[in-house]
Structure formats: C-alpha cells, structure tokens
Design an enzyme around this catalytic site. Sequence first.
Site, PDB file in Angstrom:
ATOM      1  N   CYS A 112       0.995  -1.017   0.089  1.00  0.00           N
ATOM      2  CA  CYS A 112       0.120  -0.019  -0.159  1.00  0.00           C
ATOM      3  C   CYS A 112       0.841   1.165   0.023  1.00  0.00           C
ATOM      4  O   CYS A 112       0.467   2.333  -0.491  1.00  0.00           O
ATOM      5  CB  CYS A 112      -0.934  -0.055   1.271  1.00  0.00           C
ATOM      6  N   HIS A 251      -3.733   6.662   2.518  1.00  0.00           N
ATOM      7  CA  HIS A 251      -3.805   5.402   2.206  1.00  0.00           C
ATOM      8  C   HIS A 251      -5.304   5.259   2.575  1.00  0.00           C
ATOM      9  O   HIS A 251      -5.673   5.203   3.839  1.00  0.00           O
ATOM     10  CB  HIS A 251      -2.771   4.751   2.587  1.00  0.00           C
ATOM     11  N   ASN A 281     -10.230  -0.495  -0.054  1.00  0.00           N
ATOM     12  CA  ASN A 281      -8.840  -0.330  -0.219  1.00  0.00           C
ATOM     13  C   ASN A 281      -8.235  -0.930  -1.282  1.00  0.00           C
ATOM     14  O   ASN A 281      -8.123  -2.266  -1.759  1.00  0.00           O
ATOM     15  CB  ASN A 281      -8.370  -1.364   0.976  1.00  0.00           C
TER      16      ASN A 281
HETATM   17  N1  ACO Z   1     -18.545  -9.470   8.560  1.00  0.00           N
HETATM   18  C1  ACO Z   1     -19.200  -9.870   9.476  1.00  0.00           C
HETATM   19  N2  ACO Z   1     -18.436 -10.374  10.659  1.00  0.00           N
HETATM   20  C2  ACO Z   1     -17.017 -10.045  10.418  1.00  0.00           C
HETATM   21  C3  ACO Z   1     -16.377  -9.882   9.113  1.00  0.00           C
HETATM   22  C4  ACO Z   1     -17.398  -9.489   8.258  1.00  0.00           C
HETATM   23  N3  ACO Z   1     -17.091  -9.114   6.914  1.00  0.00           N
HETATM   24  N4  ACO Z   1     -15.153 -10.065   9.248  1.00  0.00           N
HETATM   25  C5  ACO Z   1     -14.932 -10.358  10.408  1.00  0.00           C
HETATM   26  N5  ACO Z   1     -15.969 -10.616  11.238  1.00  0.00           N
HETATM   27  C6  ACO Z   1     -16.091 -11.099  12.687  1.00  0.00           C
HETATM   28  C7  ACO Z   1     -15.016 -11.721  13.254  1.00  0.00           C
HETATM   29  O1  ACO Z   1     -15.134 -12.936  12.940  1.00  0.00           O
HETATM   30  C8  ACO Z   1     -15.239 -11.607  14.670  1.00  0.00           C
HETATM   31  O2  ACO Z   1     -16.223 -12.603  15.042  1.00  0.00           O
HETATM   32  P1  ACO Z   1     -15.846 -13.104  16.347  1.00  0.00           P
HETATM   33  O3  ACO Z   1     -15.815 -12.130  17.554  1.00  0.00           O
HETATM   34  O4  ACO Z   1     -17.133 -14.098  16.643  1.00  0.00           O
HETATM   35  O5  ACO Z   1     -14.502 -14.165  16.352  1.00  0.00           O
HETATM   36  C9  ACO Z   1     -15.722 -10.073  14.913  1.00  0.00           C
HETATM   37  O6  ACO Z   1     -16.188  -9.921  13.613  1.00  0.00           O
HETATM   38  C10 ACO Z   1     -14.585  -9.134  15.174  1.00  0.00           C
HETATM   39  O7  ACO Z   1     -13.353  -9.429  14.458  1.00  0.00           O
HETATM   40  P2  ACO Z   1     -12.254  -8.161  14.290  1.00  0.00           P
HETATM   41  O8  ACO Z   1     -11.247  -8.906  13.451  1.00  0.00           O
HETATM   42  O9  ACO Z   1     -11.732  -8.115  15.938  1.00  0.00           O
HETATM   43  O10 ACO Z   1     -13.048  -7.055  14.062  1.00  0.00           O
HETATM   44  P3  ACO Z   1     -12.436  -5.560  14.057  1.00  0.00           P
HETATM   45  O11 ACO Z   1     -13.134  -4.516  14.628  1.00  0.00           O
HETATM   46  O12 ACO Z   1     -10.926  -5.529  14.190  1.00  0.00           O
HETATM   47  O13 ACO Z   1     -12.561  -5.165  12.329  1.00  0.00           O
HETATM   48  C11 ACO Z   1     -11.195  -5.113  10.415  1.00  0.00           C
HETATM   49  C12 ACO Z   1     -11.884  -5.911  11.166  1.00  0.00           C
HETATM   50  C13 ACO Z   1     -12.174  -3.953   9.779  1.00  0.00           C
HETATM   51  C14 ACO Z   1     -10.456  -5.907   9.432  1.00  0.00           C
HETATM   52  C15 ACO Z   1     -10.163  -3.949  11.206  1.00  0.00           C
HETATM   53  O14 ACO Z   1      -9.255  -4.642  12.200  1.00  0.00           O
HETATM   54  C16 ACO Z   1      -9.443  -3.395  10.126  1.00  0.00           C
HETATM   55  O15 ACO Z   1      -9.765  -2.607   9.500  1.00  0.00           O
HETATM   56  N6  ACO Z   1      -7.953  -3.577  10.104  1.00  0.00           N
HETATM   57  C17 ACO Z   1      -6.920  -3.008   9.365  1.00  0.00           C
HETATM   58  C18 ACO Z   1      -6.944  -3.597   7.900  1.00  0.00           C
HETATM   59  C19 ACO Z   1      -6.144  -2.901   7.063  1.00  0.00           C
HETATM   60  O16 ACO Z   1      -6.110  -1.735   7.115  1.00  0.00           O
HETATM   61  N7  ACO Z   1      -5.393  -3.565   6.428  1.00  0.00           N
HETATM   62  C20 ACO Z   1      -4.497  -2.934   5.306  1.00  0.00           C
HETATM   63  C21 ACO Z   1      -3.977  -3.808   4.503  1.00  0.00           C
HETATM   64  S1  ACO Z   1      -2.565  -3.151   3.541  1.00  0.00           S
HETATM   65  C22 ACO Z   1      -1.998  -3.878   2.170  1.00  0.00           C
HETATM   66  O17 ACO Z   1      -0.911  -3.819   2.070  1.00  0.00           O
HETATM   67  C23 ACO Z   1      -2.741  -5.092   1.903  1.00  0.00           C
END
Ligand code: ACO
Length: 324
Positions: A112, A251, A281
């Site tokens: 990214c 980003h 993203n």
């Molecule tokens: N729909 C419904 N529920 C979901 C989904 C979904 N799409 N995805 C995960 N859940 C569930 C999980 O299974 C979990 O359930 P559980 O409690 O029963 O185990 C619950 O939601 C909470 O999961 P978390 O991962 O703790 O959720 P969080 O609040 O952290 O949100 C997210 C997840 C949106 C991915 C967040 O962590 C985030 O944005 N992280 C940063 C991601 C990012 O910026 N990545 C950059 C990539 S850079 C690159 O180079 C590719």
Amino acid sequence: MRSRILGTGSCAPQRVLTNADLERMVATSDAWIVERTGIRQRRVVAPGEACSDLGIRAARRALAAANIQSSELDLILVATCTGDVPLPPTASVVQHGLGAAKAAACDVSAACCGFIYALSVADAFVCTGYRYVLVIGSEVMSTVMDWTDRNTCVLFGDGAGAVVVGSTEAECGILSTHLHADGRLSDLIHVPGGGSSLPPSEHVVAERLQCVKMRGNETFKIAVKTMEEAIREAVADHGFGIDDIDWLVPHQANIRILRAVGQRIGLPPERVVINVDRFGNTSAASIPLALDEAVRNGAVQPGQVVVMAAFGAGLTWASGVIRW
Ligand code: ACO
C-alpha cells in the site's frame, strides 16, 4: 530545482460490487462492513482486465492533464503487488501500451506504500536530470482475494491512479518523501503462496495460499500509530505544524483508521480526502486515485500543502509533502 506533479489521472473498473452483493457471498452484512470499515462498495475488474489495462487508462488521463506526449517519457514506474504476470514487469506492458518507446520501465513493490515509494524514486530521477517520469499505482486486488474469507474479501477493491512528474524552478513541488519498513512484521498482511518460497501447486490453490491473509486487529493498531508518526515526521521536517496541512491524502484502508489518525494529530475531518466508501482499499492505487479526484473536483488548489501518508504490508509506512 525540484520535481512537481504536472498532471494526475485515474481509472476505476466499471463493475461495482456492493455490500449487498457480498451479503450473498459470505456471512456478512452491510451494517457490519459500514460500521467497521466505512466501505459501501468497491470496483472489480471484468474477466481478462489486468493491472496494466487500468494503469494505461489512468496514465493516459494523467498525460493529457500534464499536456505531455507518451513519447516524451524517460521512465515509467508501476507500483503494484498484483501485476499482470511475474515476468515481465507490468511497467513494460504499460510502456508498450502507451507507445512510450524511449522510457525505461520497472515495477515498485511496497504494497500500500508503493505509490509513495515510487514517487520518491521519480523525485530522485527528476532532480538528477530525467525530464518526465510517469508514476502509476495500479492494483487488481480482486484476483488475490479469498472470496470465502469474510475477514478480508470485504475490504479490498481494484483501481489505478497515475501522475506525471517533471521539474520546476518554482516554490511548488514535491518537498519531501519519508520511507520506512519493519520486516519483523512481514506476516501481518501477506500472500503466503504462489511465489518462490512456496511455488504454485494444487496444495497452494486448495488452501487458497495465493490469497491475502491478514491479522486485521493488530494491523489496525499499528496502522494508526505508524500513520500518525509518518505525518508528524513529514510536517516537522519543514518546520510546518499540523495546521499548515491543507489536505491529507491518506492510504484508504478503513474510515476508522483515518478518523483515529485525524483525531490524534488534531486535523479536522474536512481536510482529509476520503473515498474508501466508494472504492475500498485499492492498495498502491488508493493515494493516486484519491489525489486525482481531489485535484479534478477543484479541492486541491495551487500553493496548498498536500500531505500523503500510507502504511501497508511489509510492514511499510511512508509519507510525502507537496506544495501544489
Ligand atoms: N462480516 C461480519 N463479521 C465479520 C467480518 C465481516 N466481513 N469480518 C470479521 N468478522 C467478525 C470476526 O469473525 C469476529 O467475530 P468473532 O468475535 O465471533 O470472532 C468479529 O467480526 C470481530 O473481528 P475483528 O477482526 O476483531 O474486527 P475488527 O473490529 O478488528 O475489524 C477489520 C476488522 C475491519 C479488518 C479491522 O481490523 C481493520 O480494518 N484492520 C486494518 C485492515 C487494514 O487496514 N489492512 C491494510 C492492508 S494493507 C495492504 O498492504 C494489503
């Protein structure tokens, strides 16, 4: 003499994938996706539409905006982690597609942060005599998604953005870039298979190891911290304060990350360019795509200070400061 951006362009594939569409594919909901990420829809390519196709379209728009012919380009840099094929570089395909016969061409891989890394390379080349450098961020993230994994498939989208960089003797231009990496965190966001450490095989495909895996929660916390550090470092380098930032072009990973960063540095939300709601993203494409929108809709004006900041797989993080 310093380098400046002479023109911007972008390209998003036609097909829109909404949260409602995803509700029919995995156990998720529009409400969950909007609340946790701010994403409402993303664009995805049609079958056969590749990274270079999006990059070429974005590049043509940037060249037209800069009033530069492709034959005048000295160098083409494509920032991507989803290139057309492992060999040749996607930049070579773009060079041929644009008819930029005298341009050197290579890809830059920094996830990214790829666009800011590539922009820093362009800046260095222009400051040492290259006339025009084309920098493209182009990604087809939909091809490295596990469409059965709700943790990742709702987050990403496809798209491209491009800028033409040339020299200027005016006060405007690229004032600085700062690049960072911490390889100890390389397994936070990664594609485990399909490369030389685990070549393509039936096992790789069966286990979907050619797809992005991410520890989202840890990534979130590190993203907020590194983005804040990157922005503070970027402005401090010029004796600027946060108040001097006219536009932050971050980003676009997640609206909650952007809000948290804005709050921590004390930047009002109306000075943050956001399009994650419409594109998700798009990795290396996200900053040039957002920048192009902000330039074309007249938000970014000459003389304003634009700060770019990114984090991504690697772990990498980076910033850039431009006086427009
Ligand atoms: N729909 C419904 N529920 C979901 C989904 C979904 N799409 N995805 C995960 N859940 C569930 C999980 O299974 C979990 O359930 P559980 O409690 O029963 O185990 C619950 O939601 C909470 O999961 P978390 O991962 O703790 O959720 P969080 O609040 O952290 O949100 C997210 C997840 C949106 C991915 C967040 O962590 C985030 O944005 N992280 C940063 C991601 C990012 O910026 N990545 C950059 C990539 S850079 C690159 O180079 C590719």
